[in-house]
Structure formats: structure tokens, C-alpha cells
Write a protein that holds these residues in place. Structure first.
Motif: not given
Length: 268
Positions: A161-163, A165-166
Motif C-alpha cells: 500500500s502507499e502507506e 511504501n511511505g
């Protein structure tokens, strides 16, 4: 030499939740507000552990980055498989050896460490190689600093998810930090990976679990302080010097004047 890891200290911020990160459960991932709160908390804890570093870690980080940069810029340095030595090179042993050698030359007690663990009911067997430095200037206890040259890639996941990956994007490519700091960072990323897989309704691979990731750097290991190149077939590219060639004029003179002591020189 076997080296056992120590427990976390109070100087590093960690998750207050005491839980088994590898325990499977059927709990839902929570509401949107709860999920946002979770990821915000993980980002805050990660940032705190990454940027609040001591003077020893800062000096070692600069020395390690300088060593890696020098190795990358040395185009004549190759390993036995004829691969140029870089951080992303397939010949990891050559890079570790070179960095460890440079740190030793700078006065640090650096070594190549190898962890190895057996299969358990929750994780598969595996092994990992990295660097560490033992600092004995502290009168109370020795301080161990872990050096991982490919740190960010160890936590990258496909279809994340983007979270999550952040969190991964915040990680340095080259990690240099104390054992306690690394333990907290691993916990943050593993909690994030578990939440990410739950949100995507996917299974978390056993090699992504907390116990497996901890075993890579924090398990018992063997330290090798040797920096002998021949142990891994290291070599440097050395071009032989071209021999000087005598011109036809010089050869003709030598044939006509055999009794004269002449020195053949190259005519440009």
C-alpha cells in the motif's frame, strides 16, 4: 566469534503496544480514522528513531558513506566474477570486505557478521551477512553499531500500500545505527507490513515476519575481522606496460655498425 544482541534501552522511542507481531488473528483492520492514526503513529516513531542519532553513529555513517563512494568511483576494482563493485552488485561479499577494510584503516573495530537460523514453526531457515562495529570506549559497556549497505531494499514489498511504501521511502539505503535503534525500526516496519497485508486481504509471507527480520541482524552471529582479498578471490585490474619498439632506422644502423655500443630507442 559469537555475538549476542542486547535488549532495547530507554533512549529509543518504541511502540508502546506489547504484542506478538507474528501472531495471526482475525481482527479487522479498523475504521478509516483508526487506520490513519496507526500509520501516522508509525511514521512518527520511525522518524524519531532514524534522526535522533549519537555522535558515534554519525561518525560511522559518514565514514561508511565515504568508503562506499570511493569504491563506486574506483572503476579498476573488480571481484573474481568480473563484476564492478557497487552497492547493488551481485557480489555482496566483495563490497562488504572493502568497506570493512576501510573502516578498520580508519581505526574502527569493524567485522563482517553472518547470522544463520534454523526453521521454526513460524519462520523458514535463512542466513544474512552484514557489517558491525564494536566500540569499547564506553567504560560501562561495549556499544555495537550495525551497518547494512542495502537496508531499504530489505523491506520493499510487491503490491504494498502507499502507506507502507511511505515508511519504506523514509529508510536510508545504507543503515548505520545501534542495535536498539534497529530493533525499533524493524518493529515499526513489520507492524506496517502486517497491517498492509490485512488491508489488502493478502497473506504475509513468513520471510516478512518480525522474528525473521530480527534474525537477520539481531540474532547470534559470527564476526570475521579478516580483510584478506584472496579469501574471496579479489583482484585489481592491472594493465602491463607496453614495451618500447625499435624503428627500422635503428635496426639498420645496428647491422652496419656491429662494434658500436648503441642503445635502441623508440622513434615517435
Amino acid at each position: 566469534m559469537m555475538f549476542a544482541t542486547s535488549s532495547s534501552s530507554d533512549e529509543f522511542q518504541s511502540n508502546e503496544m506489547e504484542l506478538d507481531l507474528d501472531e495471526d488473528d482475525d481482527e479487522s483492520v479498523g475504521s478509516v480514522v483508526e487506520n490513519k492514526s496507526f500509520w501516522d503513529n508509525q511514521h512518527q516513531i520511525l522518524q524519531t528513531n532514524l534522526y535522533r542519532t549519537g555522535s558515534l553513529e554519525s561518525r560511522l555513517r559518514n565514514a561508511t558513506k565515504e568508503a562506499v563512494r570511493d569504491i563506486q568511483q574506483n572503476t579498476k576494482m573488480v571481484c573474481s566474477c568480473s563484476t564492478q563493485i557497487t552497492v547493488r552488485s551481485t557480489c555482496r561479499n566483495c563490497l562488504l570486505l572493502q568497506v570493512s577494510r576501510r573502516l578498520q584503516n580508519a581505526g574502527y573495530n569493524s567485522a563482517i557478521c553472518k547470522t544463520k537460523w534454523k526453521t521454526s514453526p513460524t519462520i523458514p531457515s535463512g542466513e544474512h551477512t552484514f557489517l558491525d562495529v564494536i566500540d569499547r570506549t564506553n567504560k560501562k559497556q561495549d556499544v555495537r553499531v550495525i551497518i547494512e549497505l542495502n537496508f531499504r531494499a530489505e523491506f520493499e514489498m510487491a503490491k504494498a500500500s502507499e502507506e507502507y511504501n511511505g515508511l519504506v521511502r523514509k529508510l536510508p539505503e545504507v543503515y548505520v545505527g545501534k542495535v536498539e535503534r534497529l530493533s525499533n525500526i524493524i518493529k515499526v516496519l513489520c507492524m506496517g507490513a502486517k497491517r498492509c497485508m490485512k488491508e489488502n486481504k493478502m497473506h504475509l509471507g513468513p520471510w516478512r515476519k518480525h522474528k525473521y527480520m530480527e534474525a537477520k541482524w539481531l540474532g547470534p552471529c559470527k564476526r570475521d575481522t579478516s580483510t584478506t582479498f584472496l579469501s574471496i578471490g579479489y583482484s585489481e585490474v592491472m594493465m602491463p606496460k607496453p614495451k618500447a619498439k625499435a624503428s627500422l632506422l635503428t635496426v639498420d644502423l645496428l647491422e652496419k655498425l656491429p662494434n658500436m655500443h648503441c642503445t635502441a630507442v623508440e622513434v615517435l
